[in-house]
Design a protein around this motif. Structure first.
Motif, PDB file in Angstrom:
ATOM      1  N   HIS A   8      18.681  57.721 -52.094  1.00 12.45           N
ATOM      2  CA  HIS A   8      18.166  56.371 -52.337  1.00 12.45           C
ATOM      3  C   HIS A   8      16.940  56.393 -53.249  1.00 12.45           C
ATOM      4  CE1 HIS A   8      20.958  54.287 -49.812  1.00 12.45           C
ATOM      5  NE2 HIS A   8      20.635  54.973 -48.745  1.00 12.45           N
ATOM      6  N   ALA A   9      16.122  57.435 -53.128  1.00 12.26           N
ATOM      7  CA  ALA A   9      14.933  57.539 -53.984  1.00 12.26           C
ATOM      8  C   ALA A   9      15.314  57.807 -55.442  1.00 12.26           C
ATOM      9  CB  ALA A   9      14.022  58.639 -53.461  1.00 12.26           C
ATOM     10  N   LEU A  10      16.371  58.597 -55.657  1.00  8.67           N
ATOM     11  CA  LEU A  10      16.788  58.953 -57.011  1.00  8.67           C
ATOM     12  C   LEU A  10      17.716  57.930 -57.642  1.00  8.67           C
ATOM     13  CD1 LEU A  10      17.440  62.768 -56.507  1.00  8.67           C
ATOM     14  CD2 LEU A  10      15.670  61.766 -57.935  1.00  8.67           C
ATOM     15  N   GLU A  11      18.306  57.067 -56.820  1.00 10.24           N
ATOM     16  CA  GLU A  11      19.318  56.134 -57.321  1.00 10.24           C
ATOM     17  C   GLU A  11      18.821  55.267 -58.477  1.00 10.24           C
ATOM     18  OE1 GLU A  11      22.662  53.749 -55.035  1.00 10.24           O
ATOM     19  OE2 GLU A  11      20.712  52.771 -54.803  1.00 10.24           O
ATOM     20  N   PRO A  12      17.632  54.640 -58.393  1.00 12.65           N
ATOM     21  CA  PRO A  12      17.186  53.823 -59.532  1.00 12.65           C
ATOM     22  C   PRO A  12      17.062  54.619 -60.826  1.00 12.65           C
ATOM     23  CG  PRO A  12      15.864  53.361 -57.577  1.00 12.65           C
ATOM     24  CD  PRO A  12      16.689  54.571 -57.267  1.00 12.65           C
ATOM     25  N   LEU A  13      16.600  55.871 -60.729  1.00 13.36           N
ATOM     26  CA  LEU A  13      16.492  56.711 -61.924  1.00 13.36           C
ATOM     27  C   LEU A  13      17.867  57.004 -62.505  1.00 13.36           C
ATOM     28  CD1 LEU A  13      13.801  59.285 -60.717  1.00 13.36           C
ATOM     29  CD2 LEU A  13      13.476  57.409 -62.334  1.00 13.36           C
ATOM     30  N   TRP A  14      18.817  57.260 -61.619  1.00 14.94           N
ATOM     31  CA  TRP A  14      20.170  57.569 -62.097  1.00 14.94           C
ATOM     32  C   TRP A  14      20.825  56.343 -62.729  1.00 14.94           C
ATOM     33  CZ3 TRP A  14      25.238  56.367 -60.075  1.00 14.94           C
ATOM     34  CH2 TRP A  14      26.251  57.089 -60.701  1.00 14.94           C
ATOM     35  N   ILE A  15      20.674  55.178 -62.083  1.00 12.72           N
ATOM     36  CA  ILE A  15      21.226  53.949 -62.650  1.00 12.72           C
ATOM     37  C   ILE A  15      20.607  53.698 -64.025  1.00 12.72           C
ATOM     38  CG2 ILE A  15      21.321  51.443 -62.393  1.00 12.72           C
ATOM     39  CD1 ILE A  15      23.196  52.786 -60.497  1.00 12.72           C
ATOM     40  N   ARG A  16      19.304  53.926 -64.141  1.00  9.66           N
ATOM     41  CA  ARG A  16      18.638  53.709 -65.421  1.00  9.66           C
ATOM     42  C   ARG A  16      19.177  54.664 -66.491  1.00  9.66           C
ATOM     43  NH1 ARG A  16      14.094  51.139 -66.968  1.00  9.66           N
ATOM     44  NH2 ARG A  16      13.771  50.486 -64.803  1.00  9.66           N
ATOM     45  N   TRP A  22      20.498  43.224 -73.454  1.00 12.83           N
ATOM     46  CA  TRP A  22      19.248  43.468 -72.731  1.00 12.83           C
ATOM     47  C   TRP A  22      19.267  42.774 -71.371  1.00 12.83           C
ATOM     48  CZ3 TRP A  22      15.599  39.784 -71.236  1.00 12.83           C
ATOM     49  CH2 TRP A  22      14.427  40.313 -70.654  1.00 12.83           C
ATOM     50  N   LEU A  23      19.719  41.510 -71.342  1.00 13.58           N
ATOM     51  CA  LEU A  23      19.750  40.777 -70.080  1.00 13.58           C
ATOM     52  C   LEU A  23      20.749  41.400 -69.106  1.00 13.58           C
ATOM     53  CD1 LEU A  23      18.724  38.380 -68.473  1.00 13.58           C
ATOM     54  CD2 LEU A  23      20.464  36.949 -69.575  1.00 13.58           C
ATOM     55  N   ALA A  24      21.916  41.827 -69.614  1.00 12.58           N
ATOM     56  CA  ALA A  24      22.903  42.480 -68.752  1.00 12.58           C
ATOM     57  C   ALA A  24      22.341  43.773 -68.177  1.00 12.58           C
ATOM     58  CB  ALA A  24      24.174  42.765 -69.546  1.00 12.58           C
ATOM     59  N   GLN A  25      21.583  44.506 -68.978  1.00 16.72           N
ATOM     60  CA  GLN A  25      20.974  45.744 -68.500  1.00 16.72           C
ATOM     61  C   GLN A  25      19.986  45.463 -67.372  1.00 16.72           C
ATOM     62  OE1 GLN A  25      17.974  47.868 -70.978  1.00 16.72           O
ATOM     63  NE2 GLN A  25      19.484  49.523 -71.017  1.00 16.72           N
ATOM     64  N   VAL A  26      19.168  44.426 -67.523  1.00 21.06           N
ATOM     65  CA  VAL A  26      18.209  44.056 -66.484  1.00 21.06           C
ATOM     66  C   VAL A  26      18.935  43.683 -65.198  1.00 21.06           C
ATOM     67  CG1 VAL A  26      16.461  42.351 -65.820  1.00 21.06           C
ATOM     68  CG2 VAL A  26      16.434  43.350 -68.116  1.00 21.06           C
ATOM     69  N   SER A  38      18.994  45.752 -61.537  1.00 19.34           N
ATOM     70  CA  SER A  38      18.451  45.080 -60.364  1.00 19.34           C
ATOM     71  C   SER A  38      19.482  44.944 -59.248  1.00 19.34           C
ATOM     72  CB  SER A  38      17.924  43.694 -60.751  1.00 19.34           C
ATOM     73  OG  SER A  38      16.907  43.794 -61.727  1.00 19.34           O
ATOM     74  N   PHE A  39      20.698  44.533 -59.600  1.00 22.11           N
ATOM     75  CA  PHE A  39      21.696  44.219 -58.590  1.00 22.11           C
ATOM     76  C   PHE A  39      22.909  45.150 -58.600  1.00 22.11           C
ATOM     77  CE2 PHE A  39      19.599  40.220 -59.893  1.00 22.11           C
ATOM     78  CZ  PHE A  39      19.023  39.869 -58.679  1.00 22.11           C
ATOM     79  N   GLY A  40      22.999  46.016 -59.623  1.00 26.86           N
ATOM     80  CA  GLY A  40      24.144  46.910 -59.721  1.00 26.86           C
ATOM     81  C   GLY A  40      24.329  47.824 -58.530  1.00 26.86           C
TER      82      GLY A  40
END
Length: 385
Positions: A179-187, A201-205, A209-211
């Protein structure tokens, strides 16, 4: 991470490396192992569950090679192909970095990199080790004692928790770490490779956020793609029944949804197989969206008493055709804005509010035609006029 297990990512790495047989260390054929088996077979590889490292004995010949991934290694396919596709090697990294990330120490200077590629003839040395030894650690020690070369992980694979750009190389040992690494991986998986425009850009945001929630729910790309298609159909019906402004709103949101679906598909595909399918679907949606926009822009312009029905479709048809042709004639970064249908919808909506939708469509088409004619000539001139 993002609804994808470490085992699924490792299987994607193995298949991308051309593995013909997959050996999975597990107590038995569980439901998770069965799902991996089906995925491996779809990828053209045989799948076998073994209880311990000795299960490898007699399975490989001297002409075979073995890829081994440490338990919990979550690595991007591109990075793994780059590091392991160069021939036999044991991946290593500086000990101060590796130990902090949870990798095994090799000596005073080096820690394991979590992956290796060795000749099949070395597998027989497992017979001299206890049956309950750690499989990866044993294979790594055997390889080092046999003189297999060491290959250092690049510094880009060892920064920011194992992420750099779209690359990813990290050890996941618990749900909390995942869970800690997930945002980095999604990015890392949603880094844009296409020229910037507002919708991307908006789709990426939105996806960042919700992906994760959508991917964990198992709906991900499918749900967002269905939503995009539904919005486009509603836009068509709204325009048909005399509400083109409402239809433009639906078409704009539908375009953002399809851009988000493309990013989610990139996350789910991991190695890239299927990204071509996703792009084909994105292209088909783009043509359908253009057809709907032609209708909406035509219906937004009041029909004059002397004007045939089909006349008002010509200006928006020319506008959308030029929006497709000009980016091909001008391969420049800013032309990506011409591919943004949500931006077209926004500008059309502003013109509609001002009561200038007809002139706006005409002048936009004229300006695009002029740009398509004059700009290439100016950019290819070798000498001053």
């Amino acid at each position: 991470m993002g609804g994808i297990s470490v085992a699924q990512e490792q299987l994607a790495v193995a298949l991308a490396l051309g593995a013909e047989r997959i050996f999975c260390l597990a107590p038995g054929m569980t439901a998770d192992a069965l799902a991996l088996q089906h995925a491996a077979e779809r990828g053209g590889a045989r799948f076998q569950v073994i209880a311990g490292p000795r299960g490898l004995l007699g399975q490989l010949t001297s002409t075979d090679e073995l890829f081994a991934l440490a338990d919990g290694l979550f690595a991007s396919v591109d990075t793994a192909q780059e590091l392991l596709g160069q021939g036999t090697a044991v991946l290593v990294q500086p000990v101060e970095i590796g130990l902090d990330a949870g990798f095994e120490r090799i000596d005073a200077l080096l820690a394991s990199g979590g992956a290796l590629r060795i000749p099949g003839r070395l597998i027989e040395r497992l017979a001299d080790l206890p049956a309950d030894c750690d499989a990866f650690s044993a294979l790594m020690r055997i390889a080092l004692q046999a003189g297999i070369s060491q290959r250092a992980l690049p510094s880009t694979a060892m920064v920011a928790g194992g992420t750099s750009g779209r690359g990813f190389w990290s050890l996941v040992r618990s749900e909390a770490e995942a869970h800690a690494l997930e945002p980095l991986w999604i990015r890392s998986r949603t880094a844009q490779t296409l020229p910037f425009n507002p919708s991307r850009w908006l789709a990426q945001v939105v996806v960042r956020s919700f992906g994760p929630a959508l991917l964990h729910a198992g709906s991900g790309t499918r749900l967002v793609a269905i939503g995009a298609g539904t919005l486009l159909l509603l836009a068509l019906f709204a325009g048909w029944f005399g509400f083109p402004g409402l239809g433009l709103i639906g078409a704009g949101f539908g375009w953002i949804c399809v851009e988000a679906a493309a990013l989610l598909a990139r996350i789910e595909s991991r190695a890239g197989p299927g990204s071509e399918v996703c792009w084909s679907w994105h292209t088909a949606y783009g043509w359908a969206s253009d057809a709907v926009l032609v209708g909406l822009l035509a219906w937004a312009e009041p029909l004059q008493p002397w004007q045939p029905q089909h006349d008002r479709f010509f200006p928006p048809l020319m506008l959308l055709a030029l929006l497709r042709l000009v980016p091909r004639a001008l391969p420049m970064g800013w032309t990506a804005w011409l591919e943004d249908r949500a931006l077209v919808v926004l500008l059309a909506g502003c013109a509609m509010i001002a009561g200038m939708i007809g002139p706006a469509v005409h002048w936009a088409a004229v300006l695009l035609a002029i740009a398509g004619i004059l700009w290439p000539r100016a950019s290819t001139r070798l000498t001053p006029p």
